[in-house]
Design a protein around this motif. Structure first.
Motif, mmCIF file in Angstrom:
data_model
loop_
_atom_site.group_PDB
_atom_site.id
_atom_site.type_symbol
_atom_site.label_atom_id
_atom_site.label_comp_id
_atom_site.label_asym_id
_atom_site.label_seq_id
_atom_site.Cartn_x
_atom_site.Cartn_y
_atom_site.Cartn_z
ATOM 1 N N LEU A 7 0.656 -11.535 10.186
ATOM 2 C CA LEU A 7 0.934 -10.007 10.694
ATOM 3 C C LEU A 7 1.534 -9.141 9.425
ATOM 4 C CD1 LEU A 7 0.051 -8.635 12.732
ATOM 5 C CD2 LEU A 7 3.069 -9.141 14.120
ATOM 6 N N VAL A 8 2.861 -9.472 9.051
ATOM 7 C CA VAL A 8 3.741 -9.014 8.036
ATOM 8 C C VAL A 8 2.651 -8.536 6.810
ATOM 9 C CG1 VAL A 8 5.443 -8.873 6.786
ATOM 10 C CG2 VAL A 8 5.606 -9.501 8.841
ATOM 11 N N LEU A 9 1.832 -9.363 6.458
ATOM 12 C CA LEU A 9 1.386 -9.980 5.376
ATOM 13 C C LEU A 9 -0.442 -8.383 4.607
ATOM 14 C CD1 LEU A 9 0.533 -13.024 3.889
ATOM 15 C CD2 LEU A 9 1.865 -11.600 3.006
ATOM 16 N N THR A 10 -0.239 -8.274 6.707
ATOM 17 C CA THR A 10 -1.352 -7.508 6.551
ATOM 18 C C THR A 10 -0.895 -6.119 7.126
ATOM 19 O OG1 THR A 10 -2.797 -8.673 8.201
ATOM 20 C CG2 THR A 10 -3.424 -6.419 8.385
ATOM 21 N N LEU A 11 0.261 -5.959 7.092
ATOM 22 C CA LEU A 11 0.267 -4.362 6.851
ATOM 23 C C LEU A 11 1.093 -4.215 6.098
ATOM 24 C CD1 LEU A 11 3.528 -5.456 10.215
ATOM 25 C CD2 LEU A 11 2.176 -2.841 10.227
ATOM 26 N N GLN A 12 1.861 -5.150 4.837
ATOM 27 C CA GLN A 12 1.806 -5.259 3.479
ATOM 28 C C GLN A 12 0.985 -4.667 2.233
ATOM 29 O OE1 GLN A 12 2.914 -8.218 1.373
ATOM 30 N NE2 GLN A 12 3.882 -7.230 -0.784
ATOM 31 N N TYR A 13 -0.380 -5.686 3.273
ATOM 32 C CA TYR A 13 -1.367 -4.924 1.923
ATOM 33 C C TYR A 13 -2.443 -3.688 2.388
ATOM 34 C CZ TYR A 13 -1.796 -10.455 1.438
ATOM 35 O OH TYR A 13 -1.844 -12.089 0.848
ATOM 36 N N SER A 14 -2.166 -3.268 3.564
ATOM 37 C CA SER A 14 -2.651 -2.307 4.194
ATOM 38 C C SER A 14 -2.440 -0.772 3.018
ATOM 39 C CB SER A 14 -2.543 -1.509 5.971
ATOM 40 O OG SER A 14 -0.992 -1.525 5.697
ATOM 41 N N LEU A 15 -0.740 -0.814 2.229
ATOM 42 C CA LEU A 15 -0.234 -0.369 1.801
ATOM 43 C C LEU A 15 -0.617 -0.260 0.420
ATOM 44 C CD1 LEU A 15 3.309 -0.346 3.308
ATOM 45 C CD2 LEU A 15 1.657 1.121 4.096
ATOM 46 N N TYR A 16 -1.163 -1.017 0.183
ATOM 47 C CA TYR A 16 -2.179 -1.428 -1.209
ATOM 48 C C TYR A 16 -3.431 -1.435 -1.714
ATOM 49 C CZ TYR A 16 2.571 -3.303 -2.685
ATOM 50 O OH TYR A 16 3.855 -3.423 -2.979
ATOM 51 N N TRP A 76 -6.366 -3.415 -3.147
ATOM 52 C CA TRP A 76 -6.229 -4.706 -3.634
ATOM 53 C C TRP A 76 -7.847 -5.127 -3.429
ATOM 54 C CZ3 TRP A 76 -4.431 -9.677 -1.675
ATOM 55 C CH2 TRP A 76 -4.020 -11.018 -2.574
ATOM 56 N N ASN A 77 -7.878 -6.042 -4.538
ATOM 57 C CA ASN A 77 -9.312 -6.588 -4.643
ATOM 58 C C ASN A 77 -9.630 -7.856 -3.966
ATOM 59 O OD1 ASN A 77 -8.946 -8.101 -6.869
ATOM 60 N ND2 ASN A 77 -10.534 -6.955 -7.964
ATOM 61 N N GLY A 78 -8.039 -8.609 -3.875
ATOM 62 C CA GLY A 78 -7.381 -9.838 -2.994
ATOM 63 C C GLY A 78 -7.730 -10.499 -4.417
ATOM 64 N N ILE A 79 -8.246 -10.161 -5.845
ATOM 65 C CA ILE A 79 -7.290 -11.092 -6.548
ATOM 66 C C ILE A 79 -6.889 -10.670 -7.592
ATOM 67 C CG2 ILE A 79 -8.674 -12.605 -8.819
ATOM 68 C CD1 ILE A 79 -9.439 -13.921 -6.155
ATOM 69 N N GLY A 80 -7.117 -9.479 -8.149
ATOM 70 C CA GLY A 80 -6.527 -8.855 -9.383
ATOM 71 C C GLY A 80 -4.794 -8.189 -9.191
ATOM 72 N N VAL A 81 -4.782 -7.474 -9.530
ATOM 73 C CA VAL A 81 -3.280 -6.745 -9.259
ATOM 74 C C VAL A 81 -2.929 -5.638 -8.462
ATOM 75 C CG1 VAL A 81 -1.338 -5.410 -9.946
ATOM 76 C CG2 VAL A 81 -2.347 -7.452 -11.549
ATOM 77 N N ALA A 82 -2.599 -5.276 -7.713
ATOM 78 C CA ALA A 82 -2.675 -5.054 -6.033
ATOM 79 C C ALA A 82 -1.550 -3.652 -6.698
ATOM 80 C CB ALA A 82 -2.241 -5.031 -4.830
ATOM 81 N N ARG A 83 -2.866 -2.441 -6.762
ATOM 82 C CA ARG A 83 -1.833 -0.965 -6.721
ATOM 83 C C ARG A 83 -1.301 -0.513 -5.029
ATOM 84 N NH1 ARG A 83 -4.027 4.384 -7.003
ATOM 85 N NH2 ARG A 83 -5.929 3.607 -6.816
ATOM 86 N N TRP A 84 0.249 0.256 -5.603
ATOM 87 C CA TRP A 84 0.669 0.790 -4.751
ATOM 88 C C TRP A 84 0.020 2.346 -4.090
ATOM 89 C CZ3 TRP A 84 4.198 -0.041 -0.670
ATOM 90 C CH2 TRP A 84 4.928 1.011 -0.171
ATOM 91 N N VAL A 85 -0.748 1.850 -2.636
ATOM 92 C CA VAL A 85 -1.370 3.807 -2.161
ATOM 93 C C VAL A 85 -0.661 4.528 -1.817
ATOM 94 C CG1 VAL A 85 -3.594 3.448 -3.430
ATOM 95 C CG2 VAL A 85 -3.306 2.563 -1.253
ATOM 96 N N GLY A 86 0.269 4.282 -0.502
ATOM 97 C CA GLY A 86 1.124 4.401 0.560
ATOM 98 C C GLY A 86 0.384 3.820 1.649
ATOM 99 N N LEU A 87 0.058 5.179 1.720
ATOM 100 C CA LEU A 87 -0.479 5.594 3.452
ATOM 101 C C LEU A 87 -1.855 5.970 3.170
ATOM 102 C CD1 LEU A 87 1.785 6.889 6.025
ATOM 103 C CD2 LEU A 87 1.163 4.591 5.891
ATOM 104 N N ASP A 88 -2.729 5.830 2.021
ATOM 105 C CA ASP A 88 -3.442 6.274 1.776
ATOM 106 C C ASP A 88 -4.887 5.841 2.225
ATOM 107 O OD1 ASP A 88 -3.562 8.104 0.319
ATOM 108 O OD2 ASP A 88 -3.844 7.458 -1.979
ATOM 109 N N ASN A 89 -5.160 4.363 2.559
ATOM 110 C CA ASN A 89 -5.274 3.697 3.598
ATOM 111 C C ASN A 89 -5.806 4.093 4.713
ATOM 112 O OD1 ASN A 89 -6.866 1.927 1.148
ATOM 113 N ND2 ASN A 89 -4.940 0.744 1.633
ATOM 114 N N TYR A 90 -4.140 4.149 5.469
ATOM 115 C CA TYR A 90 -4.403 5.048 6.746
ATOM 116 C C TYR A 90 -5.446 6.478 7.566
ATOM 117 C CZ TYR A 90 -1.864 0.648 7.649
ATOM 118 O OH TYR A 90 -1.481 -0.531 7.759
#
Lengths: 278, 451
Positions: free
Chosen positions: A16-25, A27-41
């Motif tokens: 649950l915590v990881l999902t919350l964290q991922y939702s702010l990036y 990320w393609n699941g493998i490479g380096v994730a980029r912080w995007v804040g609330l953009d996904n929402y």
């Protein structure tokens, strides 16, 4: 207590915590994730396709939840008097059967029934309604209701059994009193049965609304979300976004929104039905 | 259950919230994912000798396609020190799993690849250029390996990252008995001829085209067949290879979409196409319900078994008589993981598949596809009077005409599921216009490339 807490922490809280964290990036699941804040929402709430997909789940609530509960009440009050004895067992078993069948099997069986040469269309042709036959799951107008019917079929048994059990706990004296006051079966239902079943109905609604909003199996098997996006539901879209389009961030954001949507639907029901029995 | 849900104590909710908060702060410090770009692969020395030490090759292949296993068995027979561990999954599962499987510490040596650009970007695949030189794969026709090259985030040029276990060709299968019924004596020479046959079948009460469009859009086969003909196929290829500036919004794609719309309105596709899946389509075609079926040579052996002598194949006709044939044709792509434990043996196997006489024969008889390899090696013959023989011949003809293009569905990882499939389903149901279709596909493409 402690082992249970560890399991809960590892398999529920951590994802649950990881999902919350991922939702702010991003990320393609493998490479380096980029912080995007609330953009996904922001995407979840502005993308017309994603909004339509959430809307589909809301429509499914009617079929997965309201219809099984309403029909369940009807069926339960009819079979209430025959719940004992061998015949009662048979009735209960038949009613509960759909609940035991794996959803995937139900989906496959129903997609055969609803196909253009399936049993449903054969029956329609036999009674002279050949004009309305179609591939129910492949037609833009009927696909979502057809998926809904499958869900209603699956969940009707569960609701009926819960309601029958609830009815058996109602004090027979209440019915006797109602009859002495001159109440007919309909009046009896609204004055005695319905109020006494408040908690059971609450449970039925809770379980079935969650089933509607979090539906996946039936849709995946019977339509894969098609035609177009007519039957795509959030569960299916989360899976596709995360695993085939590799947009783990957006998928996580949609998952969080879905979780909040479930809570928003279920918590008021809990509040309304938690009161003391009259 | 009612108790559990309703009487969840408030203080436990507070506890849960604080646990969540602690978890958030603990994980929020670092971004997910790992940076692999610094791990340079050493391309220094590659071995082209197998040696005699025991080797176990891990292979990750596709369920339902027995070719990989058949080749592995034959390889072990010829090289007793090599054994294979084969894990199989359905293609859609491989699509979802491949990146994580290759990134894991026990990555397979040889893996069926759905897409390549993303995997190369994440440094997950072995660059096969040293093997290309060492084994002299420059003797293969260059077009054969073109789709397997990745450079600068585009496909078609650059370094080699995969090889084909067979090279498939697509076209039109037809039911010979139904063809005779409508007076079709030879494959159509032009698109107009083909359309005439469709009309004739329709008026004779025969389903003109049996095509699936559920789960994934099978109608993209005829769509791209038309698109290849209505314009310059290199435009299509550039778009698939993600060349800068390439667009789907072209007159050729629009005309193809308009034709598909026309065919759908005329009832040339099954009425329930949107509810028909791939297996359903093949089943209906085998039962004789449909004159034509757009499909690939991977079905040849199967069709020969199910309707012996009654099925034929042709490459989709050209727009004007005598034009150049163009067809979707793609390698059954396998690559070597960057983390492979036995990359040399894996490359040895891939080279063997293309050059060993027995292996080439298996490619044809089991895989139903051309084995590829050096142009001077003979293509093993298939049994006469089979559709397998016809697809093999078509494959050679296409090679000679240099008319192979990849599938538009392979342009990006998500284009098929996110745009082509739902939008084509809408198009054939009259819920989308041809103009809207090409714009929607291009919009999704641009969105994915911008990420």
């Amino acid at each position: 207590m402690l082992p249970a807490l560890v399991m809960y922490a590892v398999f529920v809280l951590r994802p649950l915590v990881l999902t919350l964290q991922y939702s702010l990036y991003d990320w393609n699941g493998i490479g380096v994730a980029r912080w995007v804040g609330l953009d996904n929402y922001l995407t979840v709430f502005t993308d017309s396709d994603l909004l339509k997909i959430i809307g589909n789940a809301v429509v499914l609530i009617v079929f997965f939840s309201f219809i099984p509960v309403a029909l369940g009440l009807l069926v339960a009050s009819m079979v209430r008097r025959i719940t004992t004895g061998a015949f009662g067992t048979v009735v209960r078993t038949i009613l509960f059967l759909p609940q035991v069948i794996p959803l995937v099997a139900a989906g496959i069986a129903w997609s055969w029934l609803l196909s253009s040469n399936g049993l449903v269309n054969q029956v329609l042709r036999a009674v002279g309604l050949g004009g309305v036959t179609r591939a129910w799951l492949g037609d833009f107008d009927t696909a979502l209701p057809a998926v809904g019917v499958i869900g209603a079929w699956v969940l009707l048994g569960l609701c009926t059994i819960l309601l029958v059990t609830g009815m058996s706990k109602i004090d027979p004296g209440l019915y006797e009193a109602a009859r002495l006051d001159g109440a007919g079966p309909v009046r009896e239902f609204f004055a005695v049965t319905l109020p006494s079943l408040r908690q059971e109905i609450g449970v039925c609604l809770t379980v079935t609304i969650i089933a509607a909003l979090a539906s996946f199996d039936i849709v995946y098997i019977s339509t894969s979300g098609g035609p177009g996006l007519q039957t795509t539901v959030p569960g299916l879209e989360i899976y596709r976004l995360a695993f085939s389009q590799r947009q783990v961030g957006l998928a996580s954001a949609l998952a969080v929104v879905l979780m909040l949507l479930v809570l928003a639907c279920v918590l008021p029901i809990q509040r309304l039905t938690r009161g003391e029995k009259p | 259950m009612a108790e559990l849900l309703t009487k969840f104590p408030r203080r436990r909710t507070v506890l849960l919230a604080s646990l969540l908060a602690v978890g958030m702060t603990a994980t929020a410090c670092s971004a997910p994912g790992e940076d692999r770009s610094s791990t340079q692969q050493s391309d220094a020395a590659v071995k082209t000798e197998l040696g005699s030490d025991p080797i176990t090759l891990e292979m990750y292949a596709e369920t339902g396609f027995p070719l990989a296993k058949a080749l592995a068995d034959e390889f072990s027979k010829q090289h007793s020190n090599v054994t294979f561990t084969i894990r199989e999954d359905q293609f859609t599962v491989i699509v979802e799993n491949a990146p994580r499987v290759i990134a894991s510490d026990n990555a397979p040596d040889i893996i069926r690849l759905p897409t390549m650009v993303d995997l190369v970007k994440d440094d997950l695949l072995k660059n096969l250029d040293p093997y290309f030189t060492a084994y002299g794969w420059d003797k293969f026709p260059a077009s054969q390996l073109m789709q397997l090259r990745v450079g600068d985030n585009t496909r078609g040029t650059g370094s080699l990252y995969g090889m084909g276990l067979g090279y498939s060709v697509t076209g039109v299968f037809y039911n010979k008995k139904l063809a005779t019924q409508i007076g079709m004596t030879q494959p159509p020479a032009t698109v107009a001829d083909f359309e005439q046959l469709l009309a004739k079948a329709k008026t004779s009460g025969i389903q003109p085209i049996m095509q699936f469009n559920k789960n994934t859009a099978g109608i993209n086969f005829p769509h791209q067949a038309l698109q290849n003909q209505f314009g310059d196929p290199t435009q299509v290829a550039d778009w698939i290879f993600q060349k800068p500036g390439a667009t789907f919004d072209t007159p050729a794609a629009l005309k193809a979409t308009q034709t598909i719309q026309k065919w759908a309105q005329a009832g040339y596709f099954p009425k329930d196409a949107n509810a028909l899946d791939y297996a359903g389509m093949v089943g209906e075609f085998q039962k004789g319900n449909g004159l034509f079926m757009f499909n690939g040579d991977w079905e040849s052996a199967n069709l020969d078994k199910a309707m012996p002598g009654n099925v034929g194949f042709f490459l989709f006709p050209t727009e004007s008589p005598g034009g150049k044939h163009v067809a979707m044709s793609a390698p059954n792509t396998f690559g070597v993981s960057a983390k492979a434990k036995n990359p040399d043996a894996a490359a040895y196997f891939l080279n063997w598949v293309h050059t060993n006489a027995k292996a080439r024969e298996i490619s044809v008889t089991v895989g139903g596809s051309s084995p590829g390899g050096p142009s001077d090696l003979p293509v093993p013959a298939a049994a006469p009077n089979t559709v397998l023989a016809e697809t093999l011949k078509a494959s050679q003809q296409l090679g000679a005409e240099n008319g192979a293009v990849d599938f538009t569905a392979n342009a990006t990882g998500g284009i098929f599921a996110a745009a082509i499939t739902p939008e084509l389903q809408k198009l054939v149901a009259g819920q989308q216009t041809p103009e809207g279709y090409v714009k929607a596909v291009q919009a999704e493409y641009a969105k994915e490339l911008s990420r």
